[in-house]
Design a protein around this motif. Structure first.
Motif, PDB file in Angstrom:
ATOM      1  N   ASP A  25      14.516   1.410   5.192  1.00 33.08           N
ATOM      2  CA  ASP A  25      13.812   2.105   4.156  1.00 33.08           C
ATOM      3  C   ASP A  25      12.395   2.416   4.721  1.00 33.08           C
ATOM      4  O   ASP A  25      12.062   2.062   5.772  1.00 33.08           O
ATOM      5  CB  ASP A  25      13.499   1.084   3.046  1.00 33.08           C
ATOM      6  N   ARG A  26      12.049   3.306   4.076  1.00 30.23           N
ATOM      7  CA  ARG A  26      10.400   3.921   4.514  1.00 30.23           C
ATOM      8  C   ARG A  26       9.380   2.651   4.200  1.00 30.23           C
ATOM      9  O   ARG A  26       9.724   1.891   3.300  1.00 30.23           O
ATOM     10  CB  ARG A  26      10.104   5.019   3.728  1.00 30.23           C
ATOM     11  N   TRP A  28       6.809   2.487   2.874  1.00 29.12           N
ATOM     12  CA  TRP A  28       5.737   2.636   1.643  1.00 29.12           C
ATOM     13  C   TRP A  28       6.644   2.825   0.470  1.00 29.12           C
ATOM     14  O   TRP A  28       7.909   2.985   0.393  1.00 29.12           O
ATOM     15  CB  TRP A  28       4.953   3.836   1.776  1.00 29.12           C
ATOM     16  N   ARG A  29       6.138   2.984  -0.685  1.00 31.48           N
ATOM     17  CA  ARG A  29       6.452   3.231  -2.056  1.00 31.48           C
ATOM     18  C   ARG A  29       5.795   3.970  -2.812  1.00 31.48           C
ATOM     19  O   ARG A  29       4.674   4.293  -2.566  1.00 31.48           O
ATOM     20  CB  ARG A  29       7.105   1.764  -2.633  1.00 31.48           C
ATOM     21  N   THR A  30       6.489   4.544  -3.922  1.00 29.03           N
ATOM     22  CA  THR A  30       5.684   5.474  -4.807  1.00 29.03           C
ATOM     23  C   THR A  30       4.730   4.892  -5.500  1.00 29.03           C
ATOM     24  O   THR A  30       4.672   3.718  -5.859  1.00 29.03           O
ATOM     25  CB  THR A  30       6.848   6.111  -5.933  1.00 29.03           C
ATOM     26  N   GLU A  32       1.639   4.010  -3.797  1.00 27.18           N
ATOM     27  CA  GLU A  32       0.837   3.336  -2.635  1.00 27.18           C
ATOM     28  C   GLU A  32      -0.251   4.258  -2.487  1.00 27.18           C
ATOM     29  O   GLU A  32      -0.365   5.548  -2.260  1.00 27.18           O
ATOM     30  CB  GLU A  32       1.708   3.183  -1.322  1.00 27.18           C
ATOM     31  N   ARG A  55       4.723  10.669  -7.069  1.00 30.64           N
ATOM     32  CA  ARG A  55       6.314  10.631  -7.606  1.00 30.64           C
ATOM     33  C   ARG A  55       7.124  11.806  -6.839  1.00 30.64           C
ATOM     34  O   ARG A  55       6.718  12.684  -7.020  1.00 30.64           O
ATOM     35  CB  ARG A  55       6.125  10.683  -9.082  1.00 30.64           C
ATOM     36  N   ARG A 227       5.013  -2.425   6.811  1.00 35.30           N
ATOM     37  CA  ARG A 227       4.440  -1.476   6.175  1.00 35.30           C
ATOM     38  C   ARG A 227       3.679  -0.540   7.231  1.00 35.30           C
ATOM     39  O   ARG A 227       3.448   0.615   6.474  1.00 35.30           O
ATOM     40  CB  ARG A 227       3.103  -2.374   5.287  1.00 35.30           C
ATOM     41  N   LYS A 253       3.998  -1.929  -0.350  1.00 34.97           N
ATOM     42  CA  LYS A 253       5.079  -2.796  -0.168  1.00 34.97           C
ATOM     43  C   LYS A 253       4.819  -4.265   0.088  1.00 34.97           C
ATOM     44  O   LYS A 253       3.748  -4.331   1.014  1.00 34.97           O
ATOM     45  CB  LYS A 253       6.371  -2.350   0.598  1.00 34.97           C
TER      46      LYS A 253
END
Length: 253
Positions: A25-26, A28-30, A32, A55, A227, A253
């Motif tokens: 997975d990347r 980061w997340r939406t 951040e 988003r 991260r 994350k």
């Protein structure tokens, strides 16, 4: 046969390019949002920088990445400056499809817009500087990133000490050739957001249309935990040296 072996032995090694993306997975997340303190010409906290993951669009195929920066009111010796940059990147490859920046500097409105994908032999940057508008065309030599997507691509890449990194770069309404290496040793870096173990990337950039000009150095520090946060950036702008140091982390994350 002997000639082929000698050619391989005397070759310059693998071509320099973008590092491969790490598996999984990347980092980061939406949502951040990372905050940075900007120091310009030795002036501490001369401004702020904010990086955010927006988003996803187009059914999750495109991730908008946004950067916002401005000078502080206390930086009286600098022209008032505020700007925003957007990079729309492919969610799978993290290569940018389009990059646009817009700034207000000392009352002058500046805009640049580059459609990076689909890739072709040339890249066109459309610009507006006050009342003047136009476009500049540059030959591509390597994969193309921009000022925002560079940070996120390298966050997600598999970086190893000693690796070479090369790509073309859209930034500051110009087109650059970037060449760099990953430092051989990890470093401890302390920021207002905490203490981090980091990998440093040292690079130089040259204007694509003025390759004989003095190159500009840029140094980037990335955290080594899951991260892979961009911890600090030191570079040069037209005014002189500038640095960005991580000061806050929200939604990571």
């Amino acid at each position: 046969m002997i000639a082929a072996v000698l050619a391989l032995a005397l070759g310059t090694g693998p071509a320099c390019g973008l590092p491969p993306l790490a598996a999984g997975d990347r980092p980061w997340r939406t949502g951040e949002t990372l905050g940075y303190d900007l120091d310009v010409l030795g002036m501490v906290k001369a401004g702020t920088l904010q990086l955010s993951v927006e988003r996803p669009m187009s059914g999750g195929k495109i991730i908008p990445l946004r950067g916002r920066a401005r000078t502080a009111q206390t930086a009286a010796s600098l022209k008032p400056w505020a700007g925003v940059a957007l990079s729309w990147v492919d969610a799978t490859t993290l290569r940018p499809e389009r990059y646009r920046d817009e700034a207000e500097e000392g009352g002058v409105h500046k805009v640049s817009d580059a459609k990076i994908s689909p890739a072709g032999p040339e890249l066109v940057i459309q610009y507006q500087y006050g009342d003047t508008a136009g476009k500049n065309t540059y030959p591509r030599e390597r994969d193309v990133l921009d000022a925002i997507s560079t940070l996120y691509y390298l966050r997600a890449a598999r970086l190893a000490p000693g690796d070479r990194i090369c790509f073309d770069l859209v930034a500051n309404r110009r087109f650059w050739r970037l060449e760099g290496t990953v430092a051989t040793k990890k470093e401890k870096v302390e920021t207002p957001a905490g203490k981090f173990e980091t990998l440093r990337v040292d690079a130089t950039t040259r204007l694509a249309d003025r390759p004989d000009d003095r190159p500009r150095a840029i140094h980037l520090w990335f955290g080594t935990d899951a991260r892979r946060l961009p911890i600090a950036i030191v570079s040069e702008i037209d005014l002189g040296p500038v640095s960005a140091t991580l000061s806050s982390v929200r939604g990571a994350k």
